[in-house]
Design a protein around this motif. Structure first.
Motif, short mmCIF file in Angstrom:
data_model
loop_
_atom_site.label_atom_id
_atom_site.label_comp_id
_atom_site.label_asym_id
_atom_site.label_seq_id
_atom_site.Cartn_x
_atom_site.Cartn_y
_atom_site.Cartn_z
N ALA A 53 -12.29 -3.11 -23.01
CA ALA A 53 -11.23 -3.00 -22.15
C ALA A 53 -10.09 -3.84 -22.57
O ALA A 53 -10.14 -4.95 -23.32
CB ALA A 53 -11.82 -3.85 -20.83
N THR A 54 -8.64 -3.08 -22.31
CA THR A 54 -7.53 -3.58 -22.99
C THR A 54 -6.36 -3.48 -21.97
O THR A 54 -6.50 -2.97 -21.00
CB THR A 54 -7.11 -2.95 -24.42
N GLY A 55 -5.61 -4.47 -22.34
CA GLY A 55 -4.20 -4.53 -21.07
C GLY A 55 -4.87 -4.84 -19.83
O GLY A 55 -5.92 -5.51 -19.55
N ALA A 56 -3.89 -5.03 -19.13
CA ALA A 56 -4.01 -5.42 -17.40
C ALA A 56 -2.97 -4.67 -16.77
O ALA A 56 -1.92 -4.45 -17.18
CB ALA A 56 -3.94 -6.94 -17.52
N GLU A 57 -3.39 -4.18 -15.64
CA GLU A 57 -2.56 -3.86 -14.43
C GLU A 57 -3.14 -4.03 -13.17
O GLU A 57 -4.05 -4.35 -12.91
CB GLU A 57 -2.43 -2.26 -15.03
N ARG A 58 -1.91 -3.98 -12.35
CA ARG A 58 -2.46 -4.29 -10.72
C ARG A 58 -2.11 -3.19 -10.10
O ARG A 58 -1.06 -2.50 -10.01
CB ARG A 58 -1.54 -5.52 -10.53
N GLY A 59 -3.18 -2.82 -9.30
CA GLY A 59 -2.94 -1.82 -8.21
C GLY A 59 -3.69 -1.65 -7.11
O GLY A 59 -4.66 -2.56 -7.06
N GLN A 60 -3.16 -1.17 -5.96
CA GLN A 60 -4.06 -1.26 -4.76
C GLN A 60 -5.49 -0.48 -4.83
O GLN A 60 -5.40 0.80 -5.34
CB GLN A 60 -3.04 -0.69 -3.91
N GLU A 61 -6.31 -0.95 -4.34
CA GLU A 61 -7.57 -0.60 -3.88
C GLU A 61 -8.28 -0.54 -2.94
O GLU A 61 -7.88 -1.32 -2.24
CB GLU A 61 -8.77 -1.15 -5.18
N GLY A 62 -9.06 0.53 -2.52
CA GLY A 62 -9.91 0.43 -1.13
C GLY A 62 -11.47 0.86 -1.66
O GLY A 62 -11.56 0.84 -2.93
N CYS A 63 -12.36 0.83 -0.67
CA CYS A 63 -13.69 1.08 -0.93
C CYS A 63 -14.17 1.69 -0.08
O CYS A 63 -14.05 1.25 1.28
CB CYS A 63 -14.39 -0.23 -1.41
N LEU A 64 -15.28 2.69 -0.22
CA LEU A 64 -15.82 3.38 1.08
C LEU A 64 -16.70 2.39 1.69
O LEU A 64 -17.13 2.72 2.78
CB LEU A 64 -16.66 4.43 0.46
N SER A 65 -17.34 1.31 0.88
CA SER A 65 -18.12 0.26 1.54
C SER A 65 -17.25 -0.64 2.19
O SER A 65 -17.80 -1.49 2.87
CB SER A 65 -19.17 -0.35 0.43
N VAL A 66 -15.95 -0.73 1.86
CA VAL A 66 -15.20 -1.63 2.90
C VAL A 66 -13.95 -0.83 3.47
O VAL A 66 -12.89 -0.86 3.02
CB VAL A 66 -14.59 -2.74 1.82
N PRO A 67 -14.45 0.02 4.64
CA PRO A 67 -13.47 0.74 5.39
C PRO A 67 -12.42 -0.01 5.71
O PRO A 67 -12.62 -0.99 6.41
CB PRO A 67 -14.54 1.33 6.24
#
Length: 167
Positions: free
Chosen positions: A81-95
């Protein structure tokens, strides 16, 4: 193929660490097919077996625009795993909840495919995020665990309230 029930936060079974799959057989292929159907129906772009209360290391992913590139990964592991980025996430288990999460920008993942053959994926962008997110599920982690303590507490309160209102 039956549609599987997706566990919802704060169900404690989402914290179960999945065990490795000993053999990729018809049972695992059927599970993967059922998971793909469930994921597409939800709709989502990734699903871990843990989310459907099967605690084995199986994930399915399809980040294609037309939902026509399903991937099945058995015993996936991030080997680089390399680098880093920030992005928006959601989850089917966290509707109903999304937030910004920092993830590795690029990952290399080793796994077995639906036939039990070894495969390696080098990914960036949405696929890299999805791989990390789903592998986290197999380790009993949710994307909420990547948030600050304050944000986790706010999310927890909001999600518990949402769960009560939905019941």
């Amino acid at each position: 193929m039956p549609k599987l029930e997706i566990l919802q936060y704060p169900d404690s079974r989402l914290r179960t660490v999945a065990r490795p799959v000993d053999a990729v057989d018809d049972r695992i292929r059927t599970l993967a097919d059922d998971m793909l159907e469930t994921m597409y129906d939800a709709p989502g772009i990734g699903l871990a077996a843990t989310q459907v209360d099967v605690h084995e290391r199986v994930i399915v992913i399809d980040v294609s625009d037309n939902h026509d590139e399903p991937r099945v990964l058995v015993n996936p592991e991030i080997v680089e795993a390399t680098g880093a980025e920030r992005g928006q996430e959601g989850c089917l288990s966290v509707p109903g909840y999304q937030d910004y999460v920092e993830r590795a920008e690029r990952v290399r993942v080793r796994a077995l495919d639906r036939n039990g053959d070894p495969l390696e994926i080098e990914a960036d962008g949405l696929l890299a995020v999805c791989l990390q997110h789903e592998i986290d599920h197999l380790d009993g982690k949710l994307f909420l665990d990547h948030l600050s303590e304050l944000k986790r507490k706010r999310a927890h309160r909001k999600l518990i309230k949402h769960t009560r209102l939905s019941a």
